[in-house]
Write a protein that holds these residues in place. Sequence first.
Motif, PDB file in Angstrom:
ATOM      1  N   ALA A  76      69.481  28.477  60.054  1.00  0.00           N
ATOM      2  CA  ALA A  76      69.150  29.481  60.794  1.00  0.00           C
ATOM      3  C   ALA A  76      67.962  29.422  61.757  1.00  0.00           C
ATOM      4  N   PRO A  77      66.602  29.098  61.023  1.00  0.00           N
ATOM      5  CA  PRO A  77      65.336  28.804  62.170  1.00  0.00           C
ATOM      6  C   PRO A  77      65.427  27.606  62.646  1.00  0.00           C
ATOM      7  N   VAL A  78      65.797  26.820  62.454  1.00  0.00           N
ATOM      8  CA  VAL A  78      66.110  25.851  63.525  1.00  0.00           C
ATOM      9  C   VAL A  78      66.631  26.114  64.409  1.00  0.00           C
ATOM     10  N   GLY A  79      68.298  26.814  64.366  1.00  0.00           N
ATOM     11  CA  GLY A  79      68.395  27.187  66.136  1.00  0.00           C
ATOM     12  C   GLY A  79      67.442  27.773  66.969  1.00  0.00           C
ATOM     13  N   LEU A  80      66.678  29.535  65.962  1.00  0.00           N
ATOM     14  CA  LEU A  80      65.785  29.602  66.292  1.00  0.00           C
ATOM     15  C   LEU A  80      64.950  29.346  67.556  1.00  0.00           C
ATOM     16  N   ALA A  81      64.216  27.799  66.595  1.00  0.00           N
ATOM     17  CA  ALA A  81      62.987  27.579  67.597  1.00  0.00           C
ATOM     18  C   ALA A  81      64.151  26.190  68.541  1.00  0.00           C
ATOM     19  N   PHE A  82      64.746  25.855  68.739  1.00  0.00           N
ATOM     20  CA  PHE A  82      65.766  25.193  69.302  1.00  0.00           C
ATOM     21  C   PHE A  82      66.259  26.066  71.129  1.00  0.00           C
ATOM     22  N   LEU A  83      66.693  27.610  70.834  1.00  0.00           N
ATOM     23  CA  LEU A  83      67.100  27.992  71.895  1.00  0.00           C
ATOM     24  C   LEU A  83      66.225  28.315  72.133  1.00  0.00           C
ATOM     25  N   ALA A  84      64.649  28.830  73.063  1.00  0.00           N
ATOM     26  CA  ALA A  84      64.224  29.044  73.649  1.00  0.00           C
ATOM     27  C   ALA A  84      63.549  27.796  75.031  1.00  0.00           C
ATOM     28  N   PRO A  85      62.953  26.350  74.346  1.00  0.00           N
ATOM     29  CA  PRO A  85      62.839  25.245  75.160  1.00  0.00           C
ATOM     30  C   PRO A  85      64.004  24.821  75.543  1.00  0.00           C
ATOM     31  N   ALA A  86      65.134  25.066  75.226  1.00  0.00           N
ATOM     32  CA  ALA A  86      66.890  24.704  75.721  1.00  0.00           C
ATOM     33  C   ALA A  86      66.640  25.265  77.141  1.00  0.00           C
ATOM     34  N   ILE A  87      66.881  27.050  76.907  1.00  0.00           N
ATOM     35  CA  ILE A  87      66.617  27.341  77.428  1.00  0.00           C
ATOM     36  C   ILE A  87      65.555  27.294  78.974  1.00  0.00           C
ATOM     37  N   ASP A  88      64.386  26.689  78.899  1.00  0.00           N
ATOM     38  CA  ASP A  88      63.801  26.582  79.387  1.00  0.00           C
ATOM     39  C   ASP A  88      63.067  24.969  80.202  1.00  0.00           C
ATOM     40  N   VAL A  89      64.347  24.748  80.152  1.00  0.00           N
ATOM     41  CA  VAL A  89      64.822  23.233  80.651  1.00  0.00           C
ATOM     42  C   VAL A  89      66.445  23.293  81.137  1.00  0.00           C
ATOM     43  N   PHE A  90      67.150  23.807  80.749  1.00  0.00           N
ATOM     44  CA  PHE A  90      68.557  23.837  80.937  1.00  0.00           C
ATOM     45  C   PHE A  90      68.376  25.057  81.504  1.00  0.00           C
ATOM     46  N   GLY A  91      68.220  26.278  81.794  1.00  0.00           N
ATOM     47  CA  GLY A  91      68.074  27.540  82.132  1.00  0.00           C
ATOM     48  C   GLY A  91      69.344  28.440  81.199  1.00  0.00           C
ATOM     49  N   TRP A  92      69.740  29.199  81.520  1.00  0.00           N
ATOM     50  CA  TRP A  92      70.024  30.511  80.996  1.00  0.00           C
ATOM     51  C   TRP A  92      71.740  30.468  80.578  1.00  0.00           C
ATOM     52  N   GLN A  93      72.182  30.756  82.232  1.00  0.00           N
ATOM     53  CA  GLN A  93      73.911  29.849  82.128  1.00  0.00           C
ATOM     54  C   GLN A  93      74.445  28.791  81.356  1.00  0.00           C
ATOM     55  N   PRO A  94      74.012  27.743  81.667  1.00  0.00           N
ATOM     56  CA  PRO A  94      74.050  26.156  80.536  1.00  0.00           C
ATOM     57  C   PRO A  94      73.815  26.346  79.067  1.00  0.00           C
ATOM     58  N   VAL A  95      72.824  27.381  78.710  1.00  0.00           N
ATOM     59  CA  VAL A  95      72.620  26.750  77.570  1.00  0.00           C
ATOM     60  C   VAL A  95      72.983  28.094  76.835  1.00  0.00           C
ATOM     61  N   LEU A  96      73.366  29.226  77.170  1.00  0.00           N
ATOM     62  CA  LEU A  96      74.474  30.659  76.916  1.00  0.00           C
ATOM     63  C   LEU A  96      76.240  29.962  76.914  1.00  0.00           C
ATOM     64  N   ALA A  97      76.361  29.147  78.286  1.00  0.00           N
ATOM     65  CA  ALA A  97      77.705  28.729  78.444  1.00  0.00           C
ATOM     66  C   ALA A  97      78.005  27.821  77.041  1.00  0.00           C
ATOM     67  N   GLY A  98      77.001  26.886  76.691  1.00  0.00           N
ATOM     68  CA  GLY A  98      77.226  26.123  75.507  1.00  0.00           C
ATOM     69  C   GLY A  98      77.320  26.858  73.706  1.00  0.00           C
ATOM     70  N   CYS A  99      76.888  27.543  74.619  1.00  0.00           N
ATOM     71  CA  CYS A  99      76.623  28.189  72.481  1.00  0.00           C
ATOM     72  C   CYS A  99      77.978  29.238  72.777  1.00  0.00           C
ATOM     73  N   ALA A 100      78.270  30.040  74.028  1.00  0.00           N
ATOM     74  CA  ALA A 100      79.760  30.078  73.757  1.00  0.00           C
ATOM     75  C   ALA A 100      80.852  29.647  72.904  1.00  0.00           C
ATOM     76  N   ALA A 101      80.885  28.441  73.789  1.00  0.00           N
ATOM     77  CA  ALA A 101      81.664  26.675  73.693  1.00  0.00           C
ATOM     78  C   ALA A 101      82.213  26.882  72.145  1.00  0.00           C
ATOM     79  N   VAL A 102      80.835  26.403  71.584  1.00  0.00           N
ATOM     80  CA  VAL A 102      81.157  26.443  70.155  1.00  0.00           C
ATOM     81  C   VAL A 102      81.297  26.949  69.136  1.00  0.00           C
ATOM     82  N   CYS A 103      80.861  28.695  69.483  1.00  0.00           N
ATOM     83  CA  CYS A 103      81.057  29.690  68.632  1.00  0.00           C
ATOM     84  C   CYS A 103      83.225  29.721  68.369  1.00  0.00           C
ATOM     85  N   PHE A 104      83.368  29.329  69.855  1.00  0.00           N
ATOM     86  CA  PHE A 104      84.632  29.310  69.882  1.00  0.00           C
ATOM     87  C   PHE A 104      85.377  28.420  69.183  1.00  0.00           C
TER      88      PHE A 104
END
Length: 413
Positions: free
Chosen positions: A364-392
Amino acid sequence: MTVPTPSDSDTSRPPTRSVVRDGRFIRLWCGTTASGLATWALPFVLGLAVLDRTLTAAGLGVVLATRTVGFLLAVPVSGVLADRYSRRAVVLWAGLAAAVATPVIALGLGGSVLVMAVAAAVVGAGQGACRPAFQALTAEVVEAERRQQANAAITLAVRVTTLVAPAGTALLAVVLDTGLLVVGTGLLWLLAAFLPPRGLPAPAPTGERPRLLKEFGEGVREARRHPWFFAGLGALAAVVFTGYSVTGVALPLVSRDRYGTEAVLAAALTAYTVGALAGAVLVARWKPRAQGWVALAGLAFYGFAPLSLLLPVHPVVVFAAYALTGLGIELFNVPWFTATQREVEPRLLARVSSLDFLVSYGLAPVGLAFLAPAIDVFGWQPVLAGCAAVCFLAPAAAALVPSSRGFSRRARV
């Protein structure tokens, strides 16, 4: 030698229709509820200390981080100890350690962050030691046919606490200072230590004890004997790493930047809790034939959380998505805990449970630390789409494991 569960060894005990009529379970339920309330309340109360300037935001981060470290370090050790000795004794000493360390946190307020951090690590260790011991103690106190109802009742208490406790704590803060509120969480740990009933006696020692690491490894080998467990744990880890991180990082930012109000954040989290309450009530009595597949489908509901944040939809869509997410997580949690208590060899149950908590809470804390930098690098939509895909996709992949259908290696009719 396998230690018998109460349902195996105590055939003279008359069955009851509901766990809520069982005094031993009520004591266990009150103890687990007290520990959950104490665990939840401390960060909220320390947040109030930041508001009244007796603690800095940086100090709060340090204290909470050390509590998490204490938790993660204690979980595997306590799993071994709870299998080696009495589960009830581990709960007692873990609760007492947290209860004694909590007032030290209060003493450090406005003074030494170092003192607070050390005490918080001890509290976290007590919290971590309780979790696998409580899971194993539930299997000792409650007969196998009533454990799903018992686990649902426990998780229902956690969700109700999450829903009503913020207002209660805020009201108490009007008449009590922050230090006294912190000490109050220590009193909750005392209840967690002393309320639970006795379970089975500690197993008799058989020669020289192996090292803790070797005993924990025995628990890992037991977990590997159950393909459904490893598959489900992998899916849970993936969902925690992505979906949980979206709730912790992306939801507050979307609430502020897209909708211009924190009310969306508060309403979405409330909808999640209400959905979880509904899920706990539903799963208390519902036992579908393919319970494992239903549970994994519920876990996949977490994908609706990042999906609802992907596009500029009406806030009601976000609230509905989080309600579905809460519903789904309890459709997973309760059968998951119940199956673990049923399928795992009883003498190794605490160790397998500790592996579960170590992986899910540790990521859980690793994911929290990873997500914000990932959004900065790749942008909102790719990261959120990737998270949704993984969850499904992660629960769907776990469902392909043959024994995942009923969360059991045995054929179930």
